[in-house]
Design a protein around this motif. Structure first.
Motif, PDB file in Angstrom:
ATOM      1  N   UNK A   1       0.661  -1.252  -0.227  1.00  0.00           N
ATOM      2  CA  UNK A   1      -0.004  -0.084   0.079  1.00  0.00           C
ATOM      3  C   UNK A   1       0.804   1.265   0.135  1.00  0.00           C
ATOM      4  N   UNK A   2       1.820   1.347   0.749  1.00  0.00           N
ATOM      5  CA  UNK A   2       2.745   2.349   0.628  1.00  0.00           C
ATOM      6  C   UNK A   2       3.492   2.561  -0.471  1.00  0.00           C
ATOM      7  N   UNK A   3       3.864   1.463  -1.232  1.00  0.00           N
ATOM      8  CA  UNK A   3       4.606   1.531  -2.542  1.00  0.00           C
ATOM      9  C   UNK A   3       3.585   2.338  -3.425  1.00  0.00           C
ATOM     10  N   UNK A   4       2.285   1.773  -3.240  1.00  0.00           N
ATOM     11  CA  UNK A   4       1.240   2.142  -4.224  1.00  0.00           C
ATOM     12  C   UNK A   4       0.626   3.881  -4.187  1.00  0.00           C
ATOM     13  N   UNK A   5       0.765   4.091  -3.006  1.00  0.00           N
ATOM     14  CA  UNK A   5       0.444   5.369  -2.587  1.00  0.00           C
ATOM     15  C   UNK A   5       1.577   6.322  -2.967  1.00  0.00           C
ATOM     16  N   UNK A   6       2.545   5.979  -2.966  1.00  0.00           N
ATOM     17  CA  UNK A   6       3.926   6.773  -3.386  1.00  0.00           C
ATOM     18  C   UNK A   6       3.966   6.817  -4.863  1.00  0.00           C
ATOM     19  N   UNK A   7       3.452   5.682  -5.521  1.00  0.00           N
ATOM     20  CA  UNK A   7       3.621   5.740  -6.856  1.00  0.00           C
ATOM     21  C   UNK A   7       2.442   6.681  -7.524  1.00  0.00           C
ATOM     22  N   UNK A   8       1.280   6.697  -6.783  1.00  0.00           N
ATOM     23  CA  UNK A   8       0.113   7.701  -7.212  1.00  0.00           C
ATOM     24  C   UNK A   8       0.556   9.007  -6.821  1.00  0.00           C
ATOM     25  N   UNK A   9       1.763   9.337  -6.023  1.00  0.00           N
ATOM     26  CA  UNK A   9       1.981  10.628  -5.465  1.00  0.00           C
ATOM     27  C   UNK A   9       1.008  11.263  -4.656  1.00  0.00           C
TER      28      UNK A   9
ATOM     29  N   UNK B   1      10.202   4.275  -9.759  1.00  0.00           N
ATOM     30  CA  UNK B   1      11.168   5.648  -9.769  1.00  0.00           C
ATOM     31  C   UNK B   1      11.155   6.357  -8.394  1.00  0.00           C
ATOM     32  N   UNK B   2      12.187   6.807  -7.885  1.00  0.00           N
ATOM     33  CA  UNK B   2      12.539   7.502  -6.590  1.00  0.00           C
ATOM     34  C   UNK B   2      12.031   8.740  -6.846  1.00  0.00           C
ATOM     35  N   UNK B   3      12.497   9.292  -7.903  1.00  0.00           N
ATOM     36  CA  UNK B   3      12.267  10.914  -8.205  1.00  0.00           C
ATOM     37  C   UNK B   3      11.075  10.878  -9.376  1.00  0.00           C
ATOM     38  N   UNK B   4      10.263  11.713  -9.092  1.00  0.00           N
ATOM     39  CA  UNK B   4       9.070  11.945 -10.261  1.00  0.00           C
ATOM     40  C   UNK B   4       9.508  13.201 -11.027  1.00  0.00           C
ATOM     41  N   UNK B   5      10.879  13.661 -10.892  1.00  0.00           N
ATOM     42  CA  UNK B   5      11.051  14.876 -11.547  1.00  0.00           C
ATOM     43  C   UNK B   5      11.341  14.453 -13.008  1.00  0.00           C
ATOM     44  N   UNK B   6      10.715  15.467 -13.923  1.00  0.00           N
ATOM     45  CA  UNK B   6      11.058  15.175 -15.130  1.00  0.00           C
ATOM     46  C   UNK B   6      12.475  15.976 -15.938  1.00  0.00           C
ATOM     47  N   UNK B   7      12.840  15.265 -17.176  1.00  0.00           N
ATOM     48  CA  UNK B   7      14.061  15.977 -17.617  1.00  0.00           C
ATOM     49  C   UNK B   7      13.945  17.577 -17.550  1.00  0.00           C
ATOM     50  N   UNK B   8      12.722  18.043 -17.882  1.00  0.00           N
ATOM     51  CA  UNK B   8      12.491  19.627 -18.023  1.00  0.00           C
ATOM     52  C   UNK B   8      12.320  20.238 -16.731  1.00  0.00           C
ATOM     53  N   UNK B   9      12.027  19.616 -15.591  1.00  0.00           N
ATOM     54  CA  UNK B   9      12.104  19.955 -14.116  1.00  0.00           C
ATOM     55  C   UNK B   9      13.511  20.140 -13.872  1.00  0.00           C
ATOM     56  N   UNK B  10      14.401  19.492 -14.180  1.00  0.00           N
ATOM     57  CA  UNK B  10      15.820  19.377 -13.842  1.00  0.00           C
ATOM     58  C   UNK B  10      16.317  20.782 -14.567  1.00  0.00           C
ATOM     59  N   UNK B  11      16.308  20.871 -15.766  1.00  0.00           N
ATOM     60  CA  UNK B  11      16.593  21.946 -16.699  1.00  0.00           C
ATOM     61  C   UNK B  11      16.054  23.264 -16.043  1.00  0.00           C
ATOM     62  N   UNK B  12      15.034  23.289 -15.664  1.00  0.00           N
ATOM     63  CA  UNK B  12      14.408  24.463 -14.961  1.00  0.00           C
ATOM     64  C   UNK B  12      14.945  24.895 -13.750  1.00  0.00           C
ATOM     65  N   UNK B  13      15.255  24.049 -13.031  1.00  0.00           N
ATOM     66  CA  UNK B  13      15.901  24.304 -11.775  1.00  0.00           C
ATOM     67  C   UNK B  13      17.376  24.708 -11.804  1.00  0.00           C
TER      68      UNK B  13
END
Length: 87
Positions: A34-42, A70-82
């Motif tokens: 359940x914890x894995x699923x809730x994390x996956x669903x953000x 995935x441990x991080x939900x950041x997209x490539x675009x998120x990283x570039x924006x940061x």
């Protein structure tokens, strides 16, 4: 430490036999799943999901990797924006 609430889930008794697992083991598996699923669903942060699973953050991250989540939900675009914000 926060207060605990007990939530009961009814399962047919032959499920434990079919899984060849005791109640304690099944309870741990259900909480982790359940914890894995809730994390996956953000719906939970990684810290809260680890808490629900009864694991340290490091242990939970390993479970994420074991389950190919995935441990991080950041997209490539998120990283570039940061990166741009830091310049």
């Amino acid at each position: 430490m926060s207060a605990l609430r007990i939530i009961q889930v009814e399962l047919p008794s032959d499920i434990l036999l079919a899984l060849n697992e005791d109640e304690s083991g099944l309870q741990k598996d259900i909480k982790l799943s359940y914890a894995l699923r809730l994390y996956q669903l953000q719906k939970l942060t990684i810290g809260k999901a680890a808490q629900l699973a009864g694991l340290s953050r490091f242990e939970f991250e390993n479970k994420l990797a074991d389950n190919q989540i995935q441990i991080s939900n950041l997209t490539y675009e998120d990283v570039l924006a940061d990166i741009e914000k830091l310049r």
